[in-house]
Design an enzyme around this catalytic site. Structure first.
Site, PDB file in Angstrom:
ATOM      1  N   HIS A   1      -9.952   2.894   0.348  1.00  0.00           N
ATOM      2  CA  HIS A   1     -10.033   2.396   1.724  1.00  0.00           C
ATOM      3  C   HIS A   1     -10.870   1.118   1.692  1.00  0.00           C
ATOM      4  CE1 HIS A   1      -9.288   4.091   5.963  1.00  0.00           C
ATOM      5  NE2 HIS A   1      -8.174   4.198   5.267  1.00  0.00           N
TER       6      HIS A   1
ATOM      7  N   HIS B   1       0.819  -1.216   0.000  1.00  0.00           N
ATOM      8  CA  HIS B   1       0.000   0.000   0.000  1.00  0.00           C
ATOM      9  C   HIS B   1       0.852   1.265   0.000  1.00  0.00           C
ATOM     10  CE1 HIS B   1      -3.573   2.440   0.749  1.00  0.00           C
ATOM     11  NE2 HIS B   1      -2.861   3.104   1.628  1.00  0.00           N
TER      12      HIS B   1
END
Length: 749
Positions: free
Chosen positions: A104, A55
């Site tokens: 998210h 990420h």
């Protein structure tokens, strides 16, 4: 717990460390040891593990993302490009606009409300960190099957989280998407976009320069929520057992964030900040290492000065915590007192936690003992880079050969009418107003267009009416059929949506949502989609300003459809000249711009009527897209059209119904000679729009289209209180409204 210090680490090279549990591979751990010349301390291991996660480091995607720079079109409007918290573009009159879309996804599956809420909070701080006032948010969402029990758990929580956080911040939510597909069942996509406005001279960057300058952490206290957070959650696949890992999801406080926004903007106005970074993924590990890495020296941090919500947190946990509503600023010593005064005024906790040093190391201390001594670039910018193997999946040819154009079609006008209503009422094509009505779309008073319009639009200067428009689009079904073309279709649709409202497309941000990069088939999808997007942006002249890569979106062995989401931002000189989508006056002439072909691969019709995915997606002609955009923008500016709506999912009939219902007027439609009524209504050919032209402007408009070589076919007139396709069927507005607006409330209300 025993505390690993730098000295102790050097003296005990054989101590076992939990590198695998922190998500590191053995070769990555060995590389850390090589960089440091010793084993890492526990705190260093924590920092490297979150910063080298998928990420944060983009280790599997970097080699492909480079194309966005290598193929970047020349564009004078680009002020800040890839590599900062968000891209910045010049929109004229001394204004700059920053925008970005992020993901998210995994946190929102585990804890829908907080996952989605903190997604909004995080993207807003990215925009704030550039020096801008956030002015609007958007949310492209994707969920599993609409009637699946778990979708009923996830969707209401996500929608409530987005609305709850954004509404409390006082930011209008002006657009986005809601898509349902079984492929997202165990892995919904919650992408969040924010737009911010500033003057050119107000741009701020994330760098720590000037030895002796102070490092100030301000905002909320650091807690145990979000330890590892999105940096860990988004860097691995979910197993099939469902939600777990709740402690890794951050908890948001929008009222604290609102104070943080106003406090930060006042700090900027008084020129008290030399460099700034928000605390998002990887928390303090990210903020300290990125600021130091981008600056001209080193940094020393006293970690025990960090204000805590939980006094039992270890140094490693403090460094990994992704607690929300926090920022890190670099401030000259002489300005610290005023900085603190402003923070106190806004009731924002602020603490000097360190300073910029002459050296080239990031050094962190805990109660006087050194626990971190690293070259900051190796943490923040020199992580692993993988050239993952990729290969066209063995099933791709078979999927493309399964031609959707051969599916059984309606055999009669009655069946055609029935299928129109069925597609219109399907979850993906139905009105999403039950969802969007939970968001405040008009707070601040500068929203001029919002859902369900083609793009959201906000006024950014009340004296001149300068405005910006933003649209987000993506189609995982198209991209699964052909990743290169699918990514370009997402770009083209978003570009077209912005132009349909009268704004000139300037630049893009993207959120690339894919499955596991360790699967060569998924990696091929990613490589092809990225190549398609880079080539498309070059052709359209819209540079990529930044964005997000979200990998490991799969449950067990089942990956989501490859889903590149593309956000296009455009500028309009006068928002009063905008073009809405509603058919507002009887007698307006309806023109179809562009060409209709027999293109049903990945279409809404094939999904709803036949539960089919196969064939090829619509073709892309980017030169035609540019021409169509130029016509739509000129027609809007010069008052030649009263309404415009792009054609995409669901084809022409979807666009007609939406524009009729939006304006409360019906339409009489004539199928052009030689065109199958079914193809005319349901084809999803790209590069098309339907426009409503005042009779007084018809000649001027058609002359412009003819002179520019854009096909423009008169297909009907705004008239009556039904949608009538002559020679085929008629459906009253009441029946259309019932079909279109009843589905989502029935599922979730």
């Amino acid at each position: 717990m025993s505390l690993d210090t730098v000295k102790h680490a050097a003296e005990t090279p054989d101590t076992a460390q939990p590198w695998a549990e922190l998500g590191l591979k053995q070769d990555e751990y060995e590389r850390i040891r090589a960089i440091l010349g010793r084993r890492p301390t526990g705190a260093e291991l924590a920092m490297y593990s979150v910063m080298w996660s998928e990420h944060c480091s983009y280790k599997s995607s970097k080699v492909h993302l480079r194309q966005f720079g290598e193929k970047a079109p020349e564009n004078d409007a680009l002020l800040v490009g890839i590599g900062e918290n968000a891209g910045v573009v010049d929109v004229g009159q001394g204004y700059a606009v920053t925008f970005k879309v992020e993901s998210h996804n995994h946190p929102s599956y585990i804890e829908p409300y907080q996952g989605a809420a903190t997604g909004v909070g995080g993207i807003v701080r990215d925009i704030l960190a550039m020096g801008a006032r956030p002015v609007a948010v958007m949310d492209p969402l994707r969920f599993g099957a609409a009637d699946h029990p778990d979708t009923k758990r996830v969707l209401p929580g996500v929608v409530a989280g987005i609305g709850g956080y954004g509404n409390c911040l006082g930011l209008p939510n002006i657009g986005g998407e809601v898509v349902f597909d079984p492929c997202y069942q165990g892995n919904p996509l919650v992408n969040a976009l924010c737009v911010g406005v500033m003057k050119h001279e107000d741009i701020h960057l994330a760098k720590a320069s000037g030895a002796g300058n102070k490092v100030i952490l301000y905002g909320a206290r650091t807690g145990g929520d979000g330890i590892g957070g999105v940096s860990v959650l988004a860097s691995e696949t979910f197993d099939a057992t469902g939600p777990a890992k709740r402690p890794a999801v951050q908890v948001g406080d929008p009222f604290q964030e609102k104070l943080l926004i106003e406090c930060t903007l006042e700090l900027f106005r008084e020129h008290l900040v030399e460099g700034i970074q928000d605390l998002g993924g990887a928390g303090l590990s990210c903020a300290t290492s990125e600021l130091a890495s981008a600056g001209s020296g080193g940094m020393r941090v006293e970690l025990d000065t960090v204000p805590l919500r939980d006094a039992t947190l270890s140094p490693e946990e403090i460094l990994m915590s992704e607690s929300q509503e926090r920022m890190c600023a670099i401030v000259e010593p002489g300005k610290v007192a005023r900085f603190m005064e402003i923070c106190e005024k806004w009731d924002v906790i602020a603490t000097v936690i360190g300073e910029v040093t002459e050296g080239e190391r990031l050094e962190i201390f805990w109660h006087g003992e050194q626990i971190v001594d690293v070259p900051p670039r190796t943490v923040a910018h020199e992580g692993p880079v993988y050239e993952r193997p990729y290969a066209r999946p063995s099933w791709q040819d078979e999927l493309q050969a399964d031609d959707a154009n051969k599916l059984p079609r309606p055999a009669s006008s009655d069946e055609l009418r029935e299928q129109v209503l069925k597609v219109l009422a399907s979850p993906n094509q139905a009105s999403k107003s039950w969802i969007t009505d939970q968001y405040d779309r008009f707070v601040q008073g500068n929203t001029v267009l919002a859902q369900p319009e083609d793009s959201g639009m906000v006024r950014i200067d009340e004296s001149t009416n300068l405005g910006v428009a933003v649209a987000t689009d993506g189609n995982g079904r198209y991209t699964k059929l052909d990743p290169y073309t699918g990514a370009q279709l997402a770009l083209a649709e978003s570009y077209r949506n912005v132009a349909a409202t009268g704004a000139r497309p300037l630049a893009i941000s993207n959120c690339l949502n894919f499955g596991s990069p360790e699967d060569p088939g998924v990696m091929w999808q990613f490589a092809e989609a990225t190549r398609g997007l880079a080539d498309g942006c070059l052709a359209l002249g819209t540079p990529v300003t930044g964005g997000n890569v979200s990998l490991y979106n799969q449950t067990g062995e089942t990956a989501i459809h490859p889903t590149p989401v593309v956000a296009v931002l455009g500028v309009i000189d006068d928002v009063n000249r905008r073009t809405p989508m509603a058919f507002t006056e009887q007698g307006q002439l309806l023109y179809l711009l562009g060409e209709t072909h027999e293109e049903l691969g990945g279409s809404a019709w094939s999904q709803v009527i036949h539960d089919h995915l196969g064939g090829l997606p619509p073709r892309v002609d980017l030169e035609r897209e540019k021409l169509l955009a130029e016509i739509l923008i000129a027609a809007s500016r010069d008052g030649m059209i009263d309404a415009a709506h792009d054609l995409s999912d669901g084809g022409l009939v979807q666009a007609l119904v939406e524009s009729c219902l939006r304006g409360g007027n019906g339409a009489r439609i004539l199928v052009p000679e030689g065109l199958d009524p079914f193809v005319f209504l349901f084809s999803e050919s790209a590069g098309r729009a339907v426009v409503a032209v005042p009779r007084s402007e018809e000649l001027r408009f058609t002359d412009m289209c003819g002179a520019r070589g854009l096909p423009a076919t008169r297909i009907g007139v705004v008239d009556g209180e039904s949608l009538e396709v002559q020679g085929e069927f008629g459906i009253s507005l009441d029946e259309l409204r019932s079909a279109h607006q009843g589905t989502i409330p029935a599922l979730f209300g």
